[in-house]
Write a protein that holds these residues in place. Structure first.
Motif, PDB file in Angstrom:
ATOM      1  N   GLU A 156     -19.781  -5.073  10.918  1.00 46.62           N
ATOM      2  CA  GLU A 156     -18.647  -4.151  11.085  1.00 46.62           C
ATOM      3  C   GLU A 156     -18.398  -3.297   9.842  1.00 46.62           C
ATOM      4  O   GLU A 156     -17.676  -2.312   9.918  1.00 46.62           O
ATOM      5  N   ALA A 157     -18.990  -3.639   8.720  1.00 40.74           N
ATOM      6  CA  ALA A 157     -18.752  -2.912   7.471  1.00 40.74           C
ATOM      7  C   ALA A 157     -19.728  -1.748   7.272  1.00 40.74           C
ATOM      8  O   ALA A 157     -19.916  -1.281   6.157  1.00 40.74           O
ATOM      9  N   PHE A 158     -20.352  -1.277   8.343  1.00 36.17           N
ATOM     10  CA  PHE A 158     -21.225  -0.106   8.279  1.00 36.17           C
ATOM     11  C   PHE A 158     -20.394   1.098   7.848  1.00 36.17           C
ATOM     12  O   PHE A 158     -19.266   1.257   8.313  1.00 36.17           O
ATOM     13  N   PRO A 159     -20.835   1.968   6.968  1.00 43.26           N
ATOM     14  CA  PRO A 159     -22.139   2.055   6.339  1.00 43.26           C
ATOM     15  C   PRO A 159     -22.214   1.371   4.971  1.00 43.26           C
ATOM     16  O   PRO A 159     -23.232   1.493   4.295  1.00 43.26           O
ATOM     17  N   ARG A 160     -21.171   0.685   4.569  1.00 37.32           N
ATOM     18  CA  ARG A 160     -21.238  -0.051   3.291  1.00 37.32           C
ATOM     19  C   ARG A 160     -22.384  -1.057   3.324  1.00 37.32           C
ATOM     20  O   ARG A 160     -23.086  -1.250   2.347  1.00 37.32           O
ATOM     21  N   PHE A 161     -22.541  -1.725   4.479  1.00 31.27           N
ATOM     22  CA  PHE A 161     -23.669  -2.631   4.705  1.00 31.27           C
ATOM     23  C   PHE A 161     -24.521  -2.052   5.826  1.00 31.27           C
ATOM     24  O   PHE A 161     -23.992  -1.653   6.863  1.00 31.27           O
ATOM     25  N   LEU A 162     -25.827  -2.012   5.609  1.00 35.78           N
ATOM     26  CA  LEU A 162     -26.765  -1.508   6.604  1.00 35.78           C
ATOM     27  C   LEU A 162     -27.605  -2.693   7.073  1.00 35.78           C
ATOM     28  O   LEU A 162     -28.378  -3.262   6.303  1.00 35.78           O
ATOM     29  N   CYS A 163     -27.408  -3.062   8.338  1.00 38.20           N
ATOM     30  CA  CYS A 163     -28.011  -4.284   8.886  1.00 38.20           C
ATOM     31  C   CYS A 163     -29.158  -3.927   9.828  1.00 38.20           C
ATOM     32  O   CYS A 163     -29.014  -3.054  10.688  1.00 38.20           O
ATOM     33  N   PHE A 164     -30.265  -4.648   9.686  1.00 41.45           N
ATOM     34  CA  PHE A 164     -31.455  -4.424  10.497  1.00 41.45           C
ATOM     35  C   PHE A 164     -31.932  -5.739  11.093  1.00 41.45           C
ATOM     36  O   PHE A 164     -31.692  -6.807  10.536  1.00 41.45           O
ATOM     37  N   VAL A 165     -32.617  -5.638  12.221  1.00 40.32           N
ATOM     38  CA  VAL A 165     -33.241  -6.817  12.841  1.00 40.32           C
ATOM     39  C   VAL A 165     -34.721  -6.538  13.072  1.00 40.32           C
ATOM     40  O   VAL A 165     -35.144  -5.395  13.215  1.00 40.32           O
ATOM     41  N   ALA A 166     -35.462  -7.631  13.101  1.00 43.79           N
ATOM     42  CA  ALA A 166     -36.850  -7.610  13.561  1.00 43.79           C
ATOM     43  C   ALA A 166     -36.830  -8.318  14.901  1.00 43.79           C
ATOM     44  O   ALA A 166     -36.324  -9.437  15.008  1.00 43.79           O
ATOM     45  N   GLU A 167     -37.347  -7.660  15.919  1.00 42.22           N
ATOM     46  CA  GLU A 167     -37.330  -8.254  17.251  1.00 42.22           C
ATOM     47  C   GLU A 167     -38.717  -8.212  17.866  1.00 42.22           C
ATOM     48  O   GLU A 167     -39.516  -7.323  17.577  1.00 42.22           O
ATOM     49  N   GLU A 168     -38.963  -9.184  18.688  1.00 43.47           N
ATOM     50  CA  GLU A 168     -40.187  -9.241  19.489  1.00 43.47           C
ATOM     51  C   GLU A 168     -39.710  -9.518  20.902  1.00 43.47           C
ATOM     52  O   GLU A 168     -39.194 -10.599  21.179  1.00 43.47           O
ATOM     53  N   GLY A 169     -39.842  -8.521  21.780  1.00 39.83           N
ATOM     54  CA  GLY A 169     -39.261  -8.665  23.111  1.00 39.83           C
ATOM     55  C   GLY A 169     -37.749  -8.742  22.959  1.00 39.83           C
ATOM     56  O   GLY A 169     -37.135  -7.913  22.319  1.00 39.83           O
ATOM     57  N   ALA A 170     -37.165  -9.777  23.519  1.00 43.19           N
ATOM     58  CA  ALA A 170     -35.710  -9.963  23.425  1.00 43.19           C
ATOM     59  C   ALA A 170     -35.312 -10.925  22.311  1.00 43.19           C
ATOM     60  O   ALA A 170     -34.133 -11.202  22.130  1.00 43.19           O
ATOM     61  N   GLN A 171     -36.272 -11.431  21.540  1.00 44.46           N
ATOM     62  CA  GLN A 171     -35.976 -12.425  20.507  1.00 44.46           C
ATOM     63  C   GLN A 171     -35.814 -11.780  19.131  1.00 44.46           C
ATOM     64  O   GLN A 171     -36.652 -10.987  18.703  1.00 44.46           O
ATOM     65  N   ILE A 172     -34.729 -12.137  18.449  1.00 49.78           N
ATOM     66  CA  ILE A 172     -34.511 -11.721  17.071  1.00 49.78           C
ATOM     67  C   ILE A 172     -35.279 -12.689  16.179  1.00 49.78           C
ATOM     68  O   ILE A 172     -35.022 -13.890  16.182  1.00 49.78           O
ATOM     69  N   LEU A 173     -36.237 -12.164  15.407  1.00 51.06           N
ATOM     70  CA  LEU A 173     -37.066 -12.985  14.522  1.00 51.06           C
ATOM     71  C   LEU A 173     -36.473 -13.090  13.127  1.00 51.06           C
ATOM     72  O   LEU A 173     -36.737 -14.048  12.403  1.00 51.06           O
TER      73      LEU A 173
END
Length: 163
Positions: free
Chosen positions: A37-54
């Motif tokens: 929720e603190a975007f853009p102070r924090f920029l959050c990314f995920v790595a995903e394969e299909g529907a799974q967050i790795l």
């Protein structure tokens, strides 16, 4: 594998990664949610394969009112079964152009990257490989485990070459 900005519907997967990576921390759902929720102070990314967050990565802007920011790799975590698959390195390398673009949209350019982590040589290698970053300071007896600070300059040049 896809690297992208984290969304609200990724929270459950990111929380699962956080709980497995940082088992002693009891507030995973709250911590991940307020950080997102603190975007853009924090920029959050995920790595995903299909529907799974790795895994996930959180960049933090540290700038105050300056046009040039320091960027901190605040936290990165990967599910244990995917640690050997370069997920962390891809999160770092593939998120950087997005971070650079976000900062540019705010009229900011990032000049420094900082990381603080355990003083354990094998933990330094992925950061050194992905960011050409080096240990600049050691902090002992402040935490349960000694920490080091790593720093790199010229973040913009790195983001441009990662494209």
């Amino acid at each position: 594998m896809n690297i992208r900005y984290m969304k609200r519907n990724d929270l459950a997967g990111a929380v699962q990664v956080h709980q497995q990576a940082f088992g002693r921390q009891a507030q995973s759902p709250y911590w991940i949610e307020v950080t997102l929720e603190a975007f853009p102070r924090f920029l959050c990314f995920v790595a995903e394969e299909g529907a799974q967050i790795l895994g996930y990565l959180i960049w933090a802007q540290q700038r105050g009112y300056r046009d040039e920011a320091s960027l901190e790799l605040d936290q990165i975590a990967v599910l244990p079964e995917f640690l050997s698959e370069q997920v962390a390195r891809r999160l770092i390398e593939e998120s950087m152009p997005h971070v650079s673009a976000q900062l540019a949209s705010q009229g900011i350019c990032a000049k420094h990257i900082n990381i603080s982590l355990r003083d354990d040589e094998h933990l330094h290698r992925p950061y050194q490989a992905a960011l050409d970053i080096e240990v600049t300071t050691a902090i002992s007896e402040l935490y349960r485990i000694d920490k080091v600070m790593m720093a790199a300059k010229e973040m913009e040049r790195r983001a441009e070459t990662a494209d």
